[in-house]
Design an enzyme around this catalytic site. Structure first.
Site, PDB file in Angstrom:
ATOM      1  N   SER A 193      15.896   8.257   0.535  1.00 48.27           N
ATOM      2  CA  SER A 193      15.053   9.392   0.537  1.00 48.27           C
ATOM      3  C   SER A 193      14.400   9.561   1.956  1.00 48.27           C
ATOM      4  O   SER A 193      14.338  10.661   2.643  1.00 48.27           O
ATOM      5  CB  SER A 193      13.882   9.438  -0.473  1.00 48.27           C
ATOM      6  OG  SER A 193      12.907   8.360  -0.369  1.00 48.27           O
ATOM      7  N   GLY A 211      16.115   7.683  -3.711  1.00 43.23           N
ATOM      8  CA  GLY A 211      15.725   6.736  -4.686  1.00 43.23           C
ATOM      9  C   GLY A 211      16.924   5.401  -4.503  1.00 43.23           C
ATOM     10  O   GLY A 211      16.946   4.460  -5.544  1.00 43.23           O
ATOM     11  N   ASN A 265      13.538   0.881  -1.190  1.00 39.47           N
ATOM     12  CA  ASN A 265      13.412   0.948  -2.703  1.00 39.47           C
ATOM     13  C   ASN A 265      13.619  -0.498  -3.254  1.00 39.47           C
ATOM     14  O   ASN A 265      12.841  -0.744  -4.271  1.00 39.47           O
ATOM     15  CB  ASN A 265      14.353   1.721  -3.343  1.00 39.47           C
ATOM     16  CG  ASN A 265      14.070   3.262  -2.996  1.00 39.47           C
ATOM     17  OD1 ASN A 265      13.038   3.667  -3.004  1.00 39.47           O
ATOM     18  ND2 ASN A 265      15.134   4.072  -2.313  1.00 39.47           N
ATOM     19  N   ASP A 303       2.586  12.513  -1.192  1.00 36.23           N
ATOM     20  CA  ASP A 303       2.728  11.201  -1.793  1.00 36.23           C
ATOM     21  C   ASP A 303       2.240   9.929  -0.962  1.00 36.23           C
ATOM     22  O   ASP A 303       2.367   8.740  -1.486  1.00 36.23           O
ATOM     23  CB  ASP A 303       3.963  11.063  -2.487  1.00 36.23           C
ATOM     24  CG  ASP A 303       5.109  10.984  -1.368  1.00 36.23           C
ATOM     25  OD1 ASP A 303       4.707  10.898  -0.040  1.00 36.23           O
ATOM     26  OD2 ASP A 303       6.358  11.293  -1.684  1.00 36.23           O
ATOM     27  N   HIS A 346       6.512   9.333   1.703  1.00 33.33           N
ATOM     28  CA  HIS A 346       7.655   9.978   2.632  1.00 33.33           C
ATOM     29  C   HIS A 346       7.029  10.788   3.942  1.00 33.33           C
ATOM     30  O   HIS A 346       6.104  11.747   3.985  1.00 33.33           O
ATOM     31  CB  HIS A 346       8.402  11.078   1.644  1.00 33.33           C
ATOM     32  CG  HIS A 346       9.006  10.337   0.596  1.00 33.33           C
ATOM     33  ND1 HIS A 346       8.602  10.270  -0.770  1.00 33.33           N
ATOM     34  CD2 HIS A 346      10.212   9.751   0.429  1.00 33.33           C
ATOM     35  CE1 HIS A 346       9.316   9.598  -1.488  1.00 33.33           C
ATOM     36  NE2 HIS A 346      10.366   9.372  -0.892  1.00 33.33           N
TER      37      HIS A 346
END
Length: 225
Positions: free
Chosen positions: A53, A90, A119, A200, A203
């Site tokens: 991402s 992801g 991740n 969040d 990011h």
């Protein structure tokens, strides 16, 4: 006698003209061949971005992401280079390893930017497996005559100081053993700045994307030169 001399002079002159024409055509042909070779070489630069991402412009318009910003800079600095962004939000190193073979065959890139592993770390996956997956991808790229750049990451110490330290060190170890250029940390300089991230807190926002590019560009540009 005079007629013979004139005839001989004309013949010699004709030969010189023909020789000059042949040499001229040869020079033009050589110049054309060199130009064609140079043009062909220039068109052979294709960069495959294998990321998650962080490289897929998650939560942003595509043109705001660092990959799109890199394309704009490439158009100015290395106009013969094209970009294929195969990043998937992801994505883990296992997923990247599974997809890479087909992507190398389809696009035949000359360069690859490998930005995977975040991740794996956030999910607490095996670092040995992550190392094997990244190594496998770099070996596959080398076999395809693709110059790779490895992008390193770091994770917060709340995942455990030992795990976090090993996670960051893994990228350094892989780059050293595989002899590929490494950017130690793509979020260098703003990782602890809340204003550089989306809601969040994970990011990077649009304002941070140019900072990412600045962190990566010197290493990427060096491989293109």
């Amino acid at each position: 006698m005079i007629a013979f001399t004139v005839s001989r002079t004309i013949a010699c002159t004709s030969k010189k003209i023909k020789s000059a024409l042949v040499l001229g055509l040869f020079a033009v042909g050589m110049s054309s061949s060199v130009s064609s070779f140079a043009a062909g070489t220039a068109k052979d630069c294709k960069i495959l971005v294998m990321g998650d991402s962080l490289s897929a412009a998650y939560g942003l318009a595509k043109e705001q992401g660092w990959v799109a910003l890199m394309e704009t800079r490439l158009a100015e600095k290395f106009p013969h280079c094209k970009v294929v962004n195969a990043s998937v939000s992801g994505e883990t190193t296992a997923g990247g390893k599974t997809r890479l073979g087909a992507l190398l065959k389809q696009h035949q890139p000359t360069h690859m930017i490998l930005e995977l592993g975040a991740n794996d770390g956030l999910r607490g996956l095996s670092l040995d497996t992550m190392k094997d997956n990244l190594t496998n991808m770099l070996v596959s790229a080398r076999r395809s005559e693709t110059q790779a750049v490895l992008i390193g990451m770091q994770i917060p110490s709340n995942y455990g100081p030992a795990y976090a330290r090993r996670f960051g060190d893994t990228f350094t170890e892989i780059a050293r053993k595989q002899k590929v250029p490494l950017v130690p940390f793509m979020l260098e300089g703003f990782a602890l700045d809340p204003a550089s991230f989306q809601a969040d807190g994970i990011h990077p926002n649009a304002g941070a994307q140019p900072k990412i590019l600045e962190n990566l560009w010197p290493t990427i540009a060096a491989t293109l030169k």
